[in-house]
Design a protein around this motif. Structure first.
Motif, PDB file in Angstrom:
ATOM      1  N   LYS A  41      53.838  90.748 164.542  1.00 46.44           N
ATOM      2  CA  LYS A  41      52.751  91.112 165.463  1.00 46.44           C
ATOM      3  C   LYS A  41      51.433  90.444 165.094  1.00 46.44           C
ATOM      4  N   MET A  42      51.332  89.917 163.872  1.00 42.00           N
ATOM      5  CA  MET A  42      50.117  89.231 163.468  1.00 42.00           C
ATOM      6  C   MET A  42      50.038  87.819 164.062  1.00 42.00           C
ATOM      7  N   GLY A  43      51.116  87.291 164.560  1.00 40.77           N
ATOM      8  CA  GLY A  43      51.124  85.949 165.139  1.00 40.77           C
ATOM      9  C   GLY A  43      50.279  85.890 166.402  1.00 40.77           C
ATOM     10  N   PRO A  44      49.759  84.693 166.708  1.00 42.48           N
ATOM     11  CA  PRO A  44      48.846  84.578 167.846  1.00 42.48           C
ATOM     12  C   PRO A  44      49.538  84.646 169.209  1.00 42.48           C
ATOM     13  N   THR A  45      48.890  85.378 170.126  1.00 47.14           N
ATOM     14  CA  THR A  45      49.253  85.311 171.549  1.00 47.14           C
ATOM     15  C   THR A  45      47.953  85.119 172.321  1.00 47.14           C
ATOM     16  N   TYR A 130      58.219  84.334 166.289  1.00 44.15           N
ATOM     17  CA  TYR A 130      57.590  84.952 165.107  1.00 44.15           C
ATOM     18  C   TYR A 130      58.538  85.989 164.498  1.00 44.15           C
ATOM     19  N   LEU A 131      59.215  86.745 165.353  1.00 44.12           N
ATOM     20  CA  LEU A 131      60.154  87.767 164.860  1.00 44.12           C
ATOM     21  C   LEU A 131      61.321  87.124 164.116  1.00 44.12           C
ATOM     22  N   MET A 132      61.861  86.054 164.660  1.00 43.26           N
ATOM     23  CA  MET A 132      63.003  85.405 163.992  1.00 43.26           C
ATOM     24  C   MET A 132      62.592  84.867 162.623  1.00 43.26           C
ATOM     25  N   LEU A 133      61.446  84.205 162.572  1.00 43.59           N
ATOM     26  CA  LEU A 133      61.021  83.644 161.284  1.00 43.59           C
ATOM     27  C   LEU A 133      60.605  84.750 160.311  1.00 43.59           C
ATOM     28  N   ALA A 134      60.093  85.859 160.834  1.00 45.33           N
ATOM     29  CA  ALA A 134      59.785  86.997 159.960  1.00 45.33           C
ATOM     30  C   ALA A 134      61.072  87.574 159.385  1.00 45.33           C
TER      31      ALA A 134
ATOM     32  N   ASP B  11      51.541  86.464 153.437  1.00 43.00           N
ATOM     33  CA  ASP B  11      50.117  86.446 153.820  1.00 43.00           C
ATOM     34  C   ASP B  11      49.767  85.135 154.520  1.00 43.00           C
ATOM     35  N   GLN B  12      50.232  84.038 153.912  1.00 44.06           N
ATOM     36  CA  GLN B  12      49.878  82.715 154.434  1.00 44.06           C
ATOM     37  C   GLN B  12      50.473  82.478 155.821  1.00 44.06           C
ATOM     38  N   LEU B  13      51.706  82.947 156.014  1.00 44.67           N
ATOM     39  CA  LEU B  13      52.384  82.732 157.300  1.00 44.67           C
ATOM     40  C   LEU B  13      51.882  83.686 158.375  1.00 44.67           C
ATOM     41  N   TYR B  14      51.623  84.929 157.998  1.00 42.21           N
ATOM     42  CA  TYR B  14      51.382  85.971 158.993  1.00 42.21           C
ATOM     43  C   TYR B  14      50.116  86.789 158.762  1.00 42.21           C
ATOM     44  N   ARG B  15      50.034  87.447 157.609  1.00 39.40           N
ATOM     45  CA  ARG B  15      49.073  88.544 157.483  1.00 39.40           C
ATOM     46  C   ARG B  15      47.636  88.075 157.361  1.00 39.40           C
ATOM     47  N   GLU B  16      47.437  86.924 156.727  1.00 37.41           N
ATOM     48  CA  GLU B  16      46.066  86.432 156.593  1.00 37.41           C
ATOM     49  C   GLU B  16      45.806  85.184 157.428  1.00 37.41           C
ATOM     50  N   ALA B  17      46.807  84.700 158.106  1.00 34.62           N
ATOM     51  CA  ALA B  17      46.612  83.542 158.988  1.00 34.62           C
ATOM     52  C   ALA B  17      45.825  83.986 160.218  1.00 34.62           C
ATOM     53  N   ARG B  18      44.989  83.093 160.685  1.00 32.63           N
ATOM     54  CA  ARG B  18      44.164  83.401 161.852  1.00 32.63           C
ATOM     55  C   ARG B  18      44.141  82.187 162.784  1.00 32.63           C
ATOM     56  N   SER B  19      43.753  82.426 164.028  1.00 28.36           N
ATOM     57  CA  SER B  19      43.549  81.317 164.968  1.00 28.36           C
ATOM     58  C   SER B  19      42.117  80.830 164.810  1.00 28.36           C
ATOM     59  N   LEU B 131      56.499  75.174 165.153  1.00 35.37           N
ATOM     60  CA  LEU B 131      55.529  74.181 164.678  1.00 35.37           C
ATOM     61  C   LEU B 131      54.308  74.854 164.054  1.00 35.37           C
ATOM     62  N   MET B 132      53.817  75.897 164.698  1.00 35.86           N
ATOM     63  CA  MET B 132      52.633  76.568 164.149  1.00 35.86           C
ATOM     64  C   MET B 132      52.941  77.178 162.787  1.00 35.86           C
ATOM     65  N   LEU B 133      54.082  77.842 162.677  1.00 32.24           N
ATOM     66  CA  LEU B 133      54.409  78.473 161.391  1.00 32.24           C
ATOM     67  C   LEU B 133      54.752  77.416 160.343  1.00 32.24           C
ATOM     68  N   ALA B 134      55.298  76.288 160.773  1.00 28.75           N
ATOM     69  CA  ALA B 134      55.545  75.192 159.820  1.00 28.75           C
ATOM     70  C   ALA B 134      54.215  74.639 159.318  1.00 28.75           C
ATOM     71  N   ALA B 135      53.245  74.478 160.206  1.00 25.83           N
ATOM     72  CA  ALA B 135      51.920  73.999 159.781  1.00 25.83           C
ATOM     73  C   ALA B 135      51.322  74.963 158.765  1.00 25.83           C
ATOM     74  N   ARG B 136      51.425  76.254 159.052  1.00 31.87           N
ATOM     75  CA  ARG B 136      50.904  77.235 158.097  1.00 31.87           C
ATOM     76  C   ARG B 136      51.669  77.182 156.771  1.00 31.87           C
ATOM     77  N   ALA B 137      52.979  77.009 156.849  1.00 28.72           N
ATOM     78  CA  ALA B 137      53.782  76.939 155.619  1.00 28.72           C
ATOM     79  C   ALA B 137      53.375  75.750 154.759  1.00 28.72           C
ATOM     80  N   LEU B 138      52.847  74.708 155.405  1.00 25.21           N
ATOM     81  CA  LEU B 138      52.415  73.514 154.679  1.00 25.21           C
ATOM     82  C   LEU B 138      50.934  73.586 154.301  1.00 25.21           C
ATOM     83  N   GLY B 139      50.313  74.750 154.495  1.00 24.04           N
ATOM     84  CA  GLY B 139      48.947  74.937 154.042  1.00 24.04           C
ATOM     85  C   GLY B 139      47.893  74.621 155.078  1.00 24.04           C
TER      86      GLY B 139
END
Lengths: 196, 196
Positions: A41-45, A130-134, B11-19, B131-139
Motif C-alpha cells: 500500500k506504500m507504493g505510488p498510485t 507491488y503486492l506480488m513483489l512484496a 524500507d528502501q523498496l516500500y516504506r521509506e520510498a517516496r514519489s 521498473l519502478m521497484l527495480a530502480a528503487r532496488a538499485l538505489g
C-alpha cells in the motif's frame, strides 16, 4: 543516498523468481497477508487513488468457488494454492479521494467515466505488481493468472459493491519448483527500449 | 525456501520510498538504465507478452520535447529529472508471441482487439511497476506522473510505430528530499481488503 540491494535480494525479487503452477503444502497465514498489503500500500498510485480492491481467497471453500470461474488450466492452480488473490478495482475510486488525497479537490479531476476506468485499471495493476513483489520480498512465491471469467467473479465476489470489478488473479504461497517449466525468453534491451 | 528481505531493503523498496518532485544534480547512466530493465524484464506478464514499450528520455533535448506535452505542474519535474521514462504499450504485442511464448500458439489467443488492448495496458502497467521497484532496488528514486497528453506523446515519440501508445511517465534519479510533502494517508487493511 541508497545502496543497491544485495544480489541475493535482487535474485529473490526478480532474477530467480518464477510464476508457479503448483504449491508446497505450507500455509500462508492471515498475518502474512496483512504484511504483504502493509508493504504494497506504500507504493505510488496516481493522486494516491488506491483504486485496487482485493479479495484474498484463503479458505478451501472460497478457492473452490473462485475456481468455478477459471479456465480449465487454472482451476487446479487455484484450488491447490494456499491463497488466491482477486485483484479488482473500483470504478468510483474518486469518491475516496477527499480522505486519500485531502490537500486538494482531486475528486473533481475524475468526473469523466472513461478517464476514471482507465485510471482505476492502470493503478490497480500497479498495486497488484507491488503486492506480488512484496510477497516475494517476504519469502513467498506468486502465480498470476488472467484466464477466468471476470464478470462471473465480479458477480460472485463483489456482489455487494456494484462499482467494483474483478480484473486478474494471483495465487500466493510457497512454490513447488517441480511445477514450473523453463523460463520464456526475455527481450534484449534494444528490442522494446530506446534511450533518447 | 526464501528469507524475508532485511528491514533496510523493505524500507528502501516500500516504506521509506517516496514519489519525488525534484532531483539532485546527479546523473543516471545508460548502464543504470540497462540494469533497471534487465531486472524488470524478469517480472511476469501474461503469456510473457512483454507488451510494454519504453522510451527513456535522458538528454535535455528529449526531456524538453516531452515536457511540451505535460500538464503545467509536471513540466519542470520532467525538465529537471536525470531521466524521464515513457511507459507505452503495443496494441499488436501478439505479433511477438511466436518468439516470446514459443511452446504454444499464444498469438491466436489475442485475436480480439478489445482483449488485446486490455492486456497490453494491464501488462505494461505491471512492467512499469517492476521498473519502478527495480530502480528503487538499485538505489534510485522515482516520480511517476499521468498528467500529460498521451496522444501528443504517442505522435511525437512513437511516430515510427503506428500501433504503440504512450500511457504514463516516470522520472528517475536521485530524489531531492526537500521536494516532497507529507505522505498521503494509506488505508487500513480492512478498508479495501477482505479475506474469505
Amino acid at each position: 543516498m541508497h545502496e543497491t540491494l544485495s544480489d541475493a535480494a535482487l535474485d529473490q525479487l526478480y532474477r530467480e523468481a518464477r510464476s508457479y503452477n503448483g504449491w508446497l503444502d505450507k500455509p500462508v497465514s492471515e498475518e502474512q497477508v496483512h504484511q504483504i498489503y502493509e508493504l504494497a500500500k506504500m507504493g505510488p498510485t496516481s493522486a494516491n487513488q488506491q483504486s485496487g480492491r482485493f479479495v484474498w481467497c484463503r479458505s478451501q471453500e472460497s478457492r473452490e468457488r473462485l475456481a468455478i470461474h477459471a479456465s480449465e488450466g487454472n482451476k487446479d492452480k487455484i484450488r491447490a494454492a494456499p491463497v488466491c488473490l482477486i485483484i479488482g478495482y473500483d470504478l468510483d475510486f474518486h469518491e475516496q479521494l477527499p480522505w486519500l488525497f485531502p490537500h486538494t479537490d482531486a475528486k473533481s479531476w475524475f468526473k469523466d467515466e472513461d478517464l476514471r476506468r482507465e485510471n482505476a485499471k492502470r493503478n490497480s495493476a500497479l498495486q497488484g505488481a507491488y503486492l506480488m513483489l512484496a510477497a516475494r520480498a517476504l519469502g513467498l512465491d506468486c502465480g498470476p493468472m488472467s484466464g477466468f471469467d471476470q464478470d462471473g467473479v465480479t458477480r460472485d465476489f463483489f456482489a455487494d459493491q456494484p462499482r467494483w470489478r474483478a480484473d486478474w488473479l494471483c495465487s500466493i504461497g510457497h512454490g513447488d519448483r517441480s511445477s514450473i517449466f523453463g523460463r520464456s525468453p526475455r527481450p534484449d534491451f534494444g528490442t522494446f527500449n530506446t534511450i533518447v
